[in-house]
Each structure stands twice: as structure tokens, then as C-alpha cells.
Write a protein that holds these residues in place. Structure first.
Motif, PDB file in Angstrom:
ATOM      1  N   SER A   1       7.853 -40.983  14.740  1.00 20.31           N
ATOM      2  CA  SER A   1       7.726 -39.495  14.725  1.00 20.31           C
ATOM      3  C   SER A   1       7.736 -39.305  16.072  1.00 20.31           C
ATOM      4  O   SER A   1       7.648 -40.147  16.606  1.00 20.31           O
ATOM      5  CB  SER A   1       7.222 -38.640  14.715  1.00 20.31           C
ATOM      6  OG  SER A   1       6.934 -38.524  12.352  1.00 20.31           O
TER       7      SER A   1
ATOM      8  N   ASP B   1      17.124 -35.865  14.706  1.00 21.68           N
ATOM      9  CA  ASP B   1      16.620 -34.457  15.078  1.00 21.68           C
ATOM     10  C   ASP B   1      17.423 -33.400  15.024  1.00 21.68           C
ATOM     11  O   ASP B   1      16.963 -32.154  15.546  1.00 21.68           O
ATOM     12  CB  ASP B   1      15.117 -33.925  16.205  1.00 21.68           C
ATOM     13  CG  ASP B   1      14.038 -34.465  14.909  1.00 21.68           C
ATOM     14  OD1 ASP B   1      13.960 -34.483  13.730  1.00 21.68           O
ATOM     15  OD2 ASP B   1      13.009 -35.390  14.501  1.00 21.68           O
TER      16      ASP B   1
ATOM     17  N   SER C   1      -2.033 -42.371   9.677  1.00 16.06           N
ATOM     18  CA  SER C   1      -2.322 -41.355  10.151  1.00 16.06           C
ATOM     19  C   SER C   1      -3.001 -41.085  10.507  1.00 16.06           C
ATOM     20  O   SER C   1      -3.688 -41.066  11.383  1.00 16.06           O
ATOM     21  CB  SER C   1      -1.716 -40.735   8.661  1.00 16.06           C
ATOM     22  OG  SER C   1      -2.384 -39.609   8.842  1.00 16.06           O
TER      23      SER C   1
ATOM     24  N   GLY D   1       1.919 -32.986  14.463  1.00 15.31           N
ATOM     25  CA  GLY D   1       3.006 -32.822  13.233  1.00 15.31           C
ATOM     26  C   GLY D   1       3.620 -32.367  11.864  1.00 15.31           C
ATOM     27  O   GLY D   1       3.572 -31.428  12.234  1.00 15.31           O
ATOM     28  N   THR D   2       4.670 -32.962  10.948  1.00 16.00           N
ATOM     29  CA  THR D   2       5.017 -32.088  10.010  1.00 16.00           C
ATOM     30  C   THR D   2       5.007 -32.411   9.056  1.00 16.00           C
ATOM     31  O   THR D   2       4.473 -31.832   7.929  1.00 16.00           O
ATOM     32  CB  THR D   2       6.002 -32.206   9.597  1.00 16.00           C
ATOM     33  OG1 THR D   2       6.853 -33.329  10.160  1.00 16.00           O
ATOM     34  CG2 THR D   2       7.670 -31.038  10.473  1.00 16.00           C
ATOM     35  N   GLY D   3       4.106 -33.252   9.133  1.00 12.08           N
ATOM     36  CA  GLY D   3       3.771 -34.184   7.015  1.00 12.08           C
ATOM     37  C   GLY D   3       2.455 -33.604   7.323  1.00 12.08           C
ATOM     38  O   GLY D   3       1.333 -33.312   8.116  1.00 12.08           O
TER      39      GLY D   3
ATOM     40  N   GLY E   1       2.547 -40.932  12.818  1.00  7.99           N
ATOM     41  CA  GLY E   1       3.492 -39.472  12.951  1.00  7.99           C
ATOM     42  C   GLY E   1       2.978 -39.297  14.434  1.00  7.99           C
ATOM     43  O   GLY E   1       2.777 -40.351  14.825  1.00  7.99           O
TER      44      GLY E   1
ATOM     45  N   ASP F   1      10.485 -34.149   7.220  1.00 13.78           N
ATOM     46  CA  ASP F   1       9.244 -35.073   7.817  1.00 13.78           C
ATOM     47  C   ASP F   1       9.987 -35.944   7.411  1.00 13.78           C
ATOM     48  O   ASP F   1      10.042 -36.842   6.639  1.00 13.78           O
ATOM     49  CB  ASP F   1       8.327 -34.318   6.392  1.00 13.78           C
ATOM     50  CG  ASP F   1       8.001 -35.045   5.406  1.00 13.78           C
ATOM     51  OD1 ASP F   1       7.869 -36.017   5.064  1.00 13.78           O
ATOM     52  OD2 ASP F   1       8.900 -34.992   4.147  1.00 13.78           O
ATOM     53  N   ASN F   2       8.762 -37.551   8.732  1.00 12.96           N
ATOM     54  CA  ASN F   2       9.177 -38.269   8.547  1.00 12.96           C
ATOM     55  C   ASN F   2       7.859 -39.077   7.243  1.00 12.96           C
ATOM     56  O   ASN F   2       8.432 -40.547   6.891  1.00 12.96           O
ATOM     57  CB  ASN F   2       8.378 -38.690   9.988  1.00 12.96           C
ATOM     58  CG  ASN F   2       9.667 -38.983  10.413  1.00 12.96           C
ATOM     59  OD1 ASN F   2      11.212 -38.030  11.021  1.00 12.96           O
ATOM     60  ND2 ASN F   2       9.462 -39.816  11.819  1.00 12.96           N
ATOM     61  N   ASP F   3       7.445 -38.504   6.647  1.00 14.96           N
ATOM     62  CA  ASP F   3       6.886 -39.711   5.311  1.00 14.96           C
ATOM     63  C   ASP F   3       8.240 -39.820   4.346  1.00 14.96           C
ATOM     64  O   ASP F   3       7.787 -40.626   4.222  1.00 14.96           O
ATOM     65  CB  ASP F   3       5.733 -38.959   4.685  1.00 14.96           C
ATOM     66  CG  ASP F   3       4.356 -38.226   5.489  1.00 14.96           C
ATOM     67  OD1 ASP F   3       4.285 -39.438   6.293  1.00 14.96           O
ATOM     68  OD2 ASP F   3       3.268 -36.802   6.039  1.00 14.96           O
TER      69      ASP F   3
ATOM     70  N   THR G   1       2.966 -34.295   1.477  1.00 14.03           N
ATOM     71  CA  THR G   1       4.954 -34.974   1.317  1.00 14.03           C
ATOM     72  C   THR G   1       4.446 -36.685   2.113  1.00 14.03           C
ATOM     73  O   THR G   1       5.056 -37.237   1.408  1.00 14.03           O
ATOM     74  CB  THR G   1       5.145 -34.901   2.903  1.00 14.03           C
ATOM     75  OG1 THR G   1       3.741 -34.941   3.948  1.00 14.03           O
ATOM     76  CG2 THR G   1       5.226 -33.476   3.299  1.00 14.03           C
TER      77      THR G   1
END
Ligand code: GLU
Length: 374
Positions: free
Chosen positions: A56, A143, A175, A216-218, A18, A154-156, A222
Motif C-alpha cells: 500500500s 488506484d 500491520s 490506510g484503509t484496512g 500497510g 483495501d490491500n488486505d 478486512t
């Protein structure tokens, strides 16, 4: 086999990092950690394992490169930054992998690569060919061009889809937290790390329901979503801290670190996963206990077992099938619009056929279009 033993014997491993692992809190690139990551991955290759990196950090690296103080809020600006940052990231990865005598190749995916069967097969073939050639695929979402409708987001989830796509043995998500805790460790001093989660119960989903870091986004939720996809595809998943020294080597050596999710008995093979996991979830169907048993035994979902339906889905959308306690037990492509499911729920097939057209299917979700999640 014991889950940790299973990880030890893994041949094909997807590692996801991440943004929070790749950048310092200040937002600057953590070159030390990136170097360590590449060294560990290169070493896995030397051990004869196949590795795929889902990284990510494109937007985050773009922010660094452009000297901005923080991520912009606008979508277009983020996309432009991803274009800058992705190139920068790849440059660093390429340079570091080359130092260890390895070749890396970039693959940028979107949801479409997963939903369209042809694209799905193409992406799969490309990745498998890269592995055969000894190239380390480095994957991110595309992206710079992906808009909302085709974005995984999200990359998860992306990494779990990739793991299913290539039939990986293990997915390791690194993470800024070292696993799933019984409660939020930042707030609760009694929180303990859960070493293994065999089943994603409603309680686990509840524990995971918080947001992630700024960059990040997760968050954890996620990651739990990713665990469902991975384990239902026969992949063992592990969440561990990217800040821990030698973390990849130690996990792959079978050390009890992080939280592992044992795989379900591959209910589903790559052929079916494109169908279940590529699409967005548009609704939920709650079923009774008898129906849960029947689904576990391999039946299709029939109207008779349906207690209620939630959401405004249409025919051919993907929906979740839940127990009355709201545990997800299956996911699949529904044969009717939500309004019709409302009308026929609880009814026997012969009974509801009279309400619909002659050629209406007998199943609400056919078992060929359904993936068990338990
Ligand atoms: N694809 C995004 C990036 O590279 C990250 C998505 C995520 O953080 O999960 O910046």
C-alpha cells in the motif's frame, strides 16, 4: 502439519505491508523500515523462496510528495495522489532491491483482473512468469484509474486474492498491530494475543469489527475477510507487526509471533477462486443444520435447507451461505434472484419446480460454483 512448521517450509510467500507500516505517524516515509523490509525480502529470495510484495502507500506517499498535511477526502484527488505516490514508491523499491542485487517489477491490479476469467489467467501467468524469471512482483491496486465498481478497496483483500491467484503457501500481513487480540488492547488491559485461529467464528468477527488507522484503509475486519479468502484457497495466513525487528525472518523461521490462520484443506484451487472471491458479496442465505452437513460433505445448496435469505441479490451474484449463528460456511454464485429464493426456501426441489419455469435449475447454488469456507 503444525501451522508454524508449515510456514517454515513455505516456498512461495506473499507479504503485504500497510500504509501505517511504511509511513511515520507524521505521514512522512519511514525509509528505515522500507529498507529493512526490502532487505528481509531480498534475503528470503537468497534462501530460495519466491516472494511477492503487496504494498500500500501510494496515496500516502503522494500526500508526502505534494507536501499536503493529510489525505484529501475527494476520490479524484486521491487518485491523482496515487499516481504520484505509486511512482515514488516504485522508485524507492527499485533502488533498494537493486542494491541487494534483485529486480523488482510493478503490477497494478483491479477487481476486474480477478472477475474476468481471461484477465484472471493473464494476471496469473504474468505473475508466475515474473517469479520464474527471479523478479520480485510489487503489487498494488491500480488506484489512479480504478473507480468504485471495479475497486477491491483495501490491500488486505487484494493480497489474499493475489495469494490465491499464485497458489502461495503463505500470506504474511504486516500491520501496526501484532495480531488479533481477545479484545481491544488499547482499551482492555486484559486483552491477550491469539496465536492461532483455526476457525473464523462469529465471535472472532465481532472482535475484529473496529476501524483502522488514519492513513490506510484496512482495519482488523478486512484482515479477517482476507483470512477467509486465503485459508479457503489453501494458503496459511499470518498477521504480525511491521514495526517488530526482523519480523519476516522470524515468522518464516517458525517463531511464535503474530496470529496465524491455518489453511483449509485446499477446498478450492485457483480455477475456482476467481469465481468466489473476485465479486462483491450481494446477499446472505441462512441455512439449517442438516444443510450445513450436506454442504460440508460436498453437496450443492438446495432450497429445502434454506431458512431465510437477506439482501437484494440477483441471479449470478455472489452470496454468502451462513449457519443460523451467522457463521460463514460457503460462498458461491446463486442461480436465482432474492425474490425467488424467498419463495422457494424450505421447499423440496420437486415442489418448487412447479412454481418456476420448466428449465429452472434444481440447485440454488451448484457445488461447482461454491467454495466452502470452513
Ligand atoms: N491502494 C492503497 C494505496 O496504495 C491502499 C489500500 C489500503 O490501504 O489497503 O494507497
Amino acid at each position: 502439519m503444525d501451522t508454524r512448521e508449515h510456514i517454515k517450509s513455505a516456498k512461495r510467500i506473499v507479504v503485504k505491508v500497510g500504509t501505517s507500516t511504511l509511513l511515520y505517524d507524521s505521514g512522512k516515509l519511514n525509509l528505515y523500515r522500507i529498507e529493512q523490509l526490502v532487505r528481509e525480502l531480498a534475503d528470503l529470495s537468497s534462501q530460495g523462496k519466491e516472494v511477492i510484495l503487496v504494498s500500500s502507500g501510494a496515496i500516502g506517499a503522494g500526500v508526502v510528495r505534494m507536501g499536503l498535511a493529510k489525505r484529501p477526502a475527494g476520490v479524484k484527488e486521491k487518485q491523482a495522489l496515487a499516481a504520484v505516490g505509486q511512482g515514488m514508491l516504485m522508485h524507492i523499491y527499485d533502488k533498494l532491491f537493486a542494491e541487494y542485487g534483485q529486480v523488482a517489477g510493478q503490477v497494478l491490479l483491479t477487481r476486474d483482473n480477478y472477475v474476468q476469467h481471461k484477465q484472471y489467467n493473464n494476471s496469473r501467468n504474468t505473475l508466475l512468469t515474473m517469479l520464474k524469471m527471479g523478479v520480485v512482483p510489487i503489487i498494488n491496486e491500480n488506484d489512479a484509474v480504478a473507480v468504485d465498481e471495479v475497486k477491491i478497496g483495501d490491500n488486505d483483500n487484494l493480497s489474499a486474492m493475489v495469494a490465491a491467484l499464485v497458489d502461495a503457501d503463505v500470506l504474511l500481513i504486516l500491520s501496526d498491530i501484532d495480531g488479533v487480540y481477545t479484545s481491544n488492547p488499547a482499551k482492555d488491559p486484559d486483552a491477550t494475543l491469539i496465536h492461532e485461529i483455526a476457525e473464523i467464528t462469529p465471535q472472532i468477527e465481532q472482535i475484529a469489527g473496529g476501524a483502522g488507522s488514519d492513513m490506510g484503509t484496512g482495519g482488523m475486519s478486512t484482515k479477517i475477510e482476507a483470512a477467509k479468502i486465503a485459508t479457503a484457497s489453501g494458503v496459511t495466513m499470518c498477521i504480525a507487526s511491521g514495526a517488530e525487528k526482523d519480523i519476516i525472518r522470524r515468522i518464516v523461521a517458525g517463531e511464535q509471533m503474530g496470529t496465524v490462520f491455518p489453511p483449509k484443506e485446499a477446498h478450492l484451487k485457483a480455477r475456482k477462486s476467481w469465481l468466489a472471491f473476485g465479486k462483491r458479496i450481494n446477499g446472505d442465505i441462512v441455512v439449517d443444520e442438516g444443510c450445513v452437513k450436506a454442504l460440508k460433505a460436498g453437496s450443492s445448496l438446495l432450497a429445502a435447507g434454506i431458512k431465510h435469505s437477506e439482501g437484494e441479490y440477483n441471479k449470478d451474484d455472489t452470496v454468502r451461505v451462513l449457519t443460523q449463528e451467522y457463521q460463514e460456511i460457503a460462498r458461491g454464485v446463486v442461480n436465482f434472484d432474492a425474490g425467488i429464493v424467498q419463495k422457494i426456501k424450505g421447499r423440496k426441489t420437486e415442489e418448487f419446480k412447479a412454481l418456476l419455469t420448466e428449465d429452472a435449475p434444481a440447485e440454488v447454488i451448484h457445488r461447482d460454483n461454491m467454495v466452502l469456507m470452513i
